[in-house]
Design an enzyme around this catalytic site. Structure first.
Site, PDB file in Angstrom:
ATOM      1  N   GLU A  30       0.355  -1.340  -5.089  1.00 27.39           N
ATOM      2  CA  GLU A  30      -0.783  -0.420  -5.043  1.00 27.39           C
ATOM      3  C   GLU A  30      -0.216   0.948  -5.398  1.00 27.39           C
ATOM      4  O   GLU A  30       0.213   1.709  -4.540  1.00 27.39           O
ATOM      5  CB  GLU A  30      -1.428  -0.424  -3.655  1.00 27.39           C
ATOM      6  CG  GLU A  30      -2.764   0.312  -3.592  1.00 27.39           C
ATOM      7  CD  GLU A  30      -2.643   1.800  -3.274  1.00 27.39           C
ATOM      8  OE1 GLU A  30      -3.519   2.573  -3.711  1.00 27.39           O
ATOM      9  OE2 GLU A  30      -1.678   2.192  -2.595  1.00 27.39           O
TER      10      GLU A  30
ATOM     11  N   ASP B 201       0.818  -1.207   0.000  1.00 33.62           N
ATOM     12  CA  ASP B 201       0.000   0.000   0.000  1.00 33.62           C
ATOM     13  C   ASP B 201       0.856   1.263   0.000  1.00 33.62           C
ATOM     14  O   ASP B 201       1.811   1.380   0.771  1.00 33.62           O
ATOM     15  CB  ASP B 201      -0.913   0.013   1.231  1.00 33.62           C
ATOM     16  CG  ASP B 201      -1.837   1.210   1.245  1.00 33.62           C
ATOM     17  OD1 ASP B 201      -2.797   1.210   0.464  1.00 33.62           O
ATOM     18  OD2 ASP B 201      -1.579   2.147   2.023  1.00 33.62           O
TER      19      ASP B 201
END
Length: 659
Positions: A340, A298
């Protein structure tokens, strides 16, 4: 004689030659002779991928050879602690290193609490996922977040604990084991750029613990924060402006401006400190030993800061990901990384290892560009922008693959570049505004029921919230009891998934899309969630509606049957295996996207998707390979032939494959 380059292969080999004898003894003692030999072989294969980024990142700050020894001992300890069942999985993955590229791969994304309640209840729902053909389950943020507001779980207070509202780490391990029995892989989110302010690392840093010195960044005044913010775009301009937050306890209690790219309670880690990198590696390997197979990395574009830039996608970020990837796979070869990185295409492809000299980073990345272009094509009933933009994308390495999707948990940002818009005679800013108007329902006669997210009244910028079904017009059709509009809404949803399932890579189904779930206003009653309208497209799973999935007369039955059939046909088509890039074709209609895939081990595949509500004609020879490709799947049965053209029904699709 020329000295070896500081981070080159010869320097890596020399460092390894000095380190290997002692590490080999330690490996035999920890793993036994056979496992030690495998471990040392993995080190030798990945040696340059570990040593080169260590030199690039920390060669001016620390001794790379000492860091190499520490990193390898850390992953040796993790390998020694790895459960026997996961070591078996490691062997399988080493034999089949591109397992994630198989045409059988199909993903599902959900929040545990919204899907089934708790981790303990999840195994009982795996039959539903198996019926869809799921082989990859992404559980949205479940590591223990800070209490109160936590950015939907992305403010992690402890990487080694599960959110107590969802269960325990032992239950997560049990879920991972149950998934393996169903031939499914577990994916979880790993937040790398920042931790919660309440994380033990942050507390220790704030308290002045020397072991955590420089884990985070704080400035005593606004001079440098102002200089950085001159070029850094704001992520949440309305509720969290700027990239720094005042923390009275920082700077030894004198107060300081802590780097907080996202929210004030999410403190950015300072990866210029090698101790941070080694600490994060420890968390990755620990979680891998709990059964996590895929890490969604992330916010990785933000992991390195440089004055005068937007502090995204810096070269050091790629060194960091390469380093973490190489070391993690030495300990746990079954593990893969998923990037991501919702950035421009030219910045995205490098996360899959595509550089001037290819190097392994992440095996997977979200094809955000494809997702955005699908929605753009639906709104405009025109595929020209998609054709131009997809043709301009750089190819990815053969060892990587895309993750394709129609909808995710997040808002949709319109990553339509001005260059791509201009290529089809459009104005980028005007088109992005049109998309916001269309999907928020402002545009005349738009069937969409979305909502603007993070609207900036000064610039007009905004993003869109809403479930896929509601954005496709299913919600508005049901409100109006308009059967024809409902039919079109379902066709839009299945049309986009027909591209996602066949463009190449791992297709992801977002929870509820398989039964056409609509927006949920229930979040407005929760004070923590009410300010964030993204929760409208994160509704609780409607298991009563799931019960109607086999009834062809229902919305749920029509959508579920269509998606399940796509999965079944996909699994029969080797051309849809990853490792080969699609080619976007010119087939005679601006309203139709046509693409061809050919894997080196299979014949060709051609997909056709008409984004107009009216029929369109495409060149029959282009689509059918001069009649040699056979129909594999179609929204409307065999396509009608008119002269040398195939008639694609409005909002229809077709797949053709070489026998």
């Amino acid at each position: 004689m020329t000295a070896p380059a500081p981070g080159g292969p010869r320097a890596a080999e020399q460092a390894w030659r000095r380190l290997r004898p002692q590490l080999a003894e330690e490996a035999v003692a920890a793993l036994g002779p056979a496992e030690a030999d495998a471990f040392l072989t993995r080190v030798e294969v990945a040696l340059v991928d570990v040593h080169a980024p260590l030199v690039a990142l920390y060669g001016q700050r620390a001794d790379p050879e000492e860091l190499l020894a520490r990193g390898l001992r850390l992953v040796l300890a993790a390998a020694a602690e790895r459960p026997a069942e996961l070591r078996v999985l490691d062997r399988r993955r080493e034999i089949d290193p591109h397992w994630f590229q198989r045409e059988r791969m199909q993903g599902y994304v959900c929040y545990v609490d919204r899907f089934c309640g708790t981790l303990g209840q999840l195994p009982a729902r795996l039959d539903h996922l198996a019926e869809l053909g799921t082989t990859y389950l992404h559980l949205m943020p479940l590591l223990r977040p800070r209490e109160g507001e936590n950015d939907g779980g992305y403010a992690v207070a402890d990487y080694r604990e599960v959110d107590p509202r969802l269960g325990t780490m032992a239950e997560l391990e049990a879920v991972a084991a149950a998934l393996r029995r169903h031939d499914m892989s577990l994916c979880i989110d790993l937040v790398l750029n920042h931790t919660a302010a309440e994380h033990p690392w942050a507390r220790a840093w704030l308290a002045g613990d020397p072991a955590y010195a420089d884990f985070y960044t704080a400035f005593p005044d606004r001079r440098l924060p102002d200089a950085y913010e001159a070029t850094i775009p704001e992520v949440f301009p309305d509720r969290a402006p700027g990239s720094f937050s005042w923390v009275p306890e920082a700077c030894g209690g004198a107060g300081g401006w802590v780097w907080t790219t996202f929210w004030s309670y999410q403190w950015d880690l300072d990866y210029a400190n090698p101790e941070v990198t080694l600490a994060m590696l420890g968390e990755i390997t620990w979680l891998a030993n709990r059964g996590v197979e895929v890490f969604r990395m992330d916010a990785i574009p933000f992991m390195w800061k440089r004055l005068g830039t937007n502090c995204q996608n810096q070269p050091e970020v790629h060194d960091l990901v390469q380093l973490l990837h190489a070391l993690a796979r030495i300990a746990a070869p079954a593990v893969v990384f998923k990037a991501e990185a919702i950035v421009a295409p030219e910045d995205l492809v490098p996360y899959l290892g595509a550089h001037a000299r290819e190097r392994p980073e992440c095996e997977l990345a979200y094809h955000n560009q494809l997702m955005v272009l699908l929605w753009s094509s639906v709104a405009a009933q025109d595929a020209r922008l998609a054709i131009a933009a997809l043709r301009r994308m750089r190819p990815i390495p053969t060892g990587a693959t895309w993750v394709t999707y129609v909808r995710g948990h997040d808002d949709i940002g319109w990553a339509v570049s001005d260059t791509d818009a201009a290529a089809v005679g459009a104005d980028g800013d005007a088109h992005r505004r049109f998309l916001n108007d269309f999907f928020s329902g402002r545009f005349p006669h738009s069937p969409a029921r979305g909502a603007l997210f993070q609207e900036n009244p000064l610039t007009g910028d905004a993003r869109i919230s809403g479930t896929a079904a509601s954005l496709c017009g299913i919600e508005s059709a049901l409100e109006k009891e308009d059967g024809a509009a409902l039919h079109r809404g379902i066709r839009r949803l299945l049309l986009m998934y027909s591209v996602v399932f066949s463009f190449g890579g791992i297709p992801l189904l977002y929870m509820g899309d398989e039964i056409g779930m609509r927006n949920d206003a229930g979040y407005l009653t929760d004070p923590e969630r009410a300010p964030d309208n993204r929760w409208m497209h994160r509704p609780p799973m409607d298991w009563t509606a799931v019960g109607r999935r086999h009834d062809p007369a229902t919305l749920e039955g029509r959508v579920f049957t269509g998606l399940r059939e796509m999965g079944e046909v996909r699994r029969s088509l080797p051309a849809l295996r990853g490792g080969a890039e699609p080619t976007v074709l010119t087939a005679g209609s601006d309203r139709v996207l046509v693409w061809r895939r050919r894997h080196p081990r299979s014949g060709s595949f051609v997909g056709v998707a008409n984004f107009s509500s009216m029929p369109a004609v495409v060149d029959a020879d282009t689509v059918t390979g001069f009649g040699t490709y056979e129909p594999a799947l179609s929204s409307d049965g065999p396509l009608e032939v008119q002269g040398r053209g195939l008639v694609v029904p409005g909002l229809g699709f077709a797949w053709y494959a070489e026998p």
